[in-house]
Design an enzyme around this catalytic site. Structure first.
Site, mmCIF file in Angstrom:
data_model
loop_
_atom_site.group_PDB
_atom_site.id
_atom_site.type_symbol
_atom_site.label_atom_id
_atom_site.label_comp_id
_atom_site.label_asym_id
_atom_site.label_seq_id
_atom_site.Cartn_x
_atom_site.Cartn_y
_atom_site.Cartn_z
ATOM 1 N N ASP A 1 0.858 -1.180 0.000
ATOM 2 C CA ASP A 1 0.000 0.000 0.000
ATOM 3 C C ASP A 1 0.893 1.229 0.000
ATOM 4 O O ASP A 1 2.119 1.125 0.161
ATOM 5 C CB ASP A 1 -0.934 0.014 1.212
ATOM 6 C CG ASP A 1 -2.260 0.710 0.899
ATOM 7 O OD1 ASP A 1 -2.233 1.900 0.524
ATOM 8 O OD2 ASP A 1 -3.315 0.058 1.006
ATOM 9 N N ASP A 39 4.051 2.574 -4.547
ATOM 10 C CA ASP A 39 3.074 3.207 -5.422
ATOM 11 C C ASP A 39 2.850 2.270 -6.601
ATOM 12 O O ASP A 39 3.802 1.875 -7.286
ATOM 13 C CB ASP A 39 3.613 4.558 -5.903
ATOM 14 C CG ASP A 39 2.615 5.336 -6.761
ATOM 15 O OD1 ASP A 39 1.681 4.722 -7.315
ATOM 16 O OD2 ASP A 39 2.789 6.559 -6.901
ATOM 17 N N LEU A 40 1.606 1.907 -6.859
ATOM 18 C CA LEU A 40 1.299 0.998 -7.958
ATOM 19 C C LEU A 40 1.869 1.466 -9.291
ATOM 20 O O LEU A 40 2.267 0.650 -10.123
ATOM 21 C CB LEU A 40 -0.219 0.868 -8.109
ATOM 22 C CG LEU A 40 -0.967 -0.066 -7.183
ATOM 23 C CD1 LEU A 40 -2.466 0.135 -7.360
ATOM 24 C CD2 LEU A 40 -0.580 -1.506 -7.439
ATOM 25 N N GLY A 87 -5.482 1.098 -5.688
ATOM 26 C CA GLY A 87 -5.915 2.148 -6.605
ATOM 27 C C GLY A 87 -6.847 3.123 -5.928
ATOM 28 O O GLY A 87 -7.117 3.049 -4.730
ATOM 29 N N SER A 91 -15.198 -3.791 -10.523
ATOM 30 C CA SER A 91 -16.346 -3.169 -9.858
ATOM 31 C C SER A 91 -17.597 -3.298 -10.712
ATOM 32 O O SER A 91 -17.532 -3.302 -11.951
ATOM 33 C CB SER A 91 -16.061 -1.695 -9.600
ATOM 34 O OG SER A 91 -17.212 -1.039 -9.086
ATOM 35 N N HIS A 122 -19.406 -0.951 -11.082
ATOM 36 C CA HIS A 122 -19.506 0.345 -11.751
ATOM 37 C C HIS A 122 -18.971 0.293 -13.182
ATOM 38 O O HIS A 122 -19.209 1.213 -13.964
ATOM 39 C CB HIS A 122 -18.793 1.418 -10.935
ATOM 40 C CG HIS A 122 -19.468 1.683 -9.624
ATOM 41 N ND1 HIS A 122 -20.736 2.215 -9.540
ATOM 42 C CD2 HIS A 122 -19.063 1.463 -8.342
ATOM 43 C CE1 HIS A 122 -21.088 2.324 -8.264
ATOM 44 N NE2 HIS A 122 -20.088 1.860 -7.522
ATOM 45 N N TYR A 147 -14.384 6.376 -12.439
ATOM 46 C CA TYR A 147 -13.952 5.187 -11.713
ATOM 47 C C TYR A 147 -14.391 3.924 -12.458
ATOM 48 O O TYR A 147 -13.606 2.979 -12.632
ATOM 49 C CB TYR A 147 -14.545 5.208 -10.301
ATOM 50 C CG TYR A 147 -14.357 3.939 -9.506
ATOM 51 C CD1 TYR A 147 -13.131 3.634 -8.924
ATOM 52 C CD2 TYR A 147 -15.407 3.042 -9.326
ATOM 53 C CE1 TYR A 147 -12.954 2.468 -8.185
ATOM 54 C CE2 TYR A 147 -15.246 1.879 -8.598
ATOM 55 C CZ TYR A 147 -14.019 1.593 -8.028
ATOM 56 O OH TYR A 147 -13.850 0.436 -7.319
ATOM 57 N N LYS A 165 -12.242 0.697 -14.333
ATOM 58 C CA LYS A 165 -12.432 -0.725 -14.115
ATOM 59 C C LYS A 165 -12.703 -1.463 -15.435
ATOM 60 O O LYS A 165 -12.376 -2.649 -15.567
ATOM 61 C CB LYS A 165 -13.556 -0.967 -13.110
ATOM 62 C CG LYS A 165 -13.251 -0.433 -11.716
ATOM 63 C CD LYS A 165 -11.982 -1.062 -11.131
ATOM 64 C CE LYS A 165 -11.729 -0.624 -9.703
ATOM 65 N NZ LYS A 165 -10.560 -1.289 -9.089
#
Length: 264
Positions: free
Chosen positions: A31, A47-48, A69, A107, A109, A135, A139
């Protein structure tokens, strides 16, 4: 076995960590902030979207559970950095490290503007993307990246179109969209050994569910929970859900409405 869990400090990571603990398994928690580790856990702050950091985090890893994220609607630049660039950097680091098994937490979403089928059938697992937010768009990109890395590089990738994950359904919408933390852990465990590429709905087998479980069950998921025991109390407080209301009729619920804090 060592599993890299990104976004381990978040809500879903916090719920999953104790449920994924196993003898002989190490969870490497990643994280942006330090995470207090317990038995069978180790941590890396990364950091991704930082290729060097993700290359380091991927060393000695056998599988990835990607939860990291930007978890809420935000500016386009922030969403792209964390969710689009971050996912691509993660996948590339996994490919270079020879990691072949990944679970990507997508998600609902990504398909938020889909509505309940009028004929009472279920919304299919691979329902064409209809994102409801920036967002949600990120995804959709996650699903596309997962597909690419499977087809081009032979990596086994399952994307979970996650519903509402809490210890118990908090509202009447959740009576349909809820997934228990225990069921989510069962779904992740199934995805960690599933060959191929899959998009599955992350939902418990709720009596009021209208998202398909066919693909999730095909990879070995068996839901053991149902939101219905919460129905009486929730309906007494909020009333019976109006299934014509977009909150209940659309996969993305309130996020399909125009009134989103002035963002649109």
């Amino acid at each position: 076995m060592r599993i890299l869990m990104t976004g381990a400090a978040g809500k879903v990571g916090t719920l999953l960590r104790p449920r994924l603990a196993r003898e002989g398994r190490t969870l490497r928690l990643s994280d942006l902030q330090a995470v207090e580790t317990g038995p069978g856990e180790e941590q890396v702050v990364a950091d991704l979207a930082d290729p060097a950091a993700m290359t380091e985090a991927m060393k000695g890893v056998d599988a990835v559970v990607h939860l990291g994220g930007q978890s809420r609607e935000h500016s386009w630049a922030d969403i792209v950095h964390a969710n689009v660039n971050g996912t691509q950097v993660l996948l590339e680091a996994a490919r270079e490290a020879g990691v072949r098994q990944l679970v990507l937490m997508g998600s609902h979403h990504a398909a938020g503007f889909h509505t309940r089928p009028a004929d009472g059938t279920e919304l299919p697992d691979y329902a064409f993307p209809r994102p409801d937010t920036f967002y949600g768009v990120s995804k959709v990109v996650m699903e596309a990246l997962g597909s690419l890395y499977h087809d081009r590089f032979g990596m086994n990738i399952t994307v979970v179109r996650l519903g509402t994950c809490n210890e118990g359904s908090l509202d009447t919408r959740g009576l349909a969209t809820w997934i228990s933390p225990d069921d989510l852990a069962r779904l992740v465990e199934a995805a960690l050994v599933a060959p191929g590429y899959h998009v599955v709905w992350g939902v418990s087998d709720n009596a009021r569910r209208w998202w398909s479980l066919r693909e999730a069950e095909a990879i070995g998921y068996v839901s053991q929970d149902d939101s219905e025991p919460r129905a009486v109390a929730l309906i007494a407080e909020h009333g019976e859900p109006d299934l014509a209301d977009p909150v209940h009729a659309r996969a993305g619920g309130v996020f399909t409405l125009k009134e989103l804090g002035g963002r649109w």
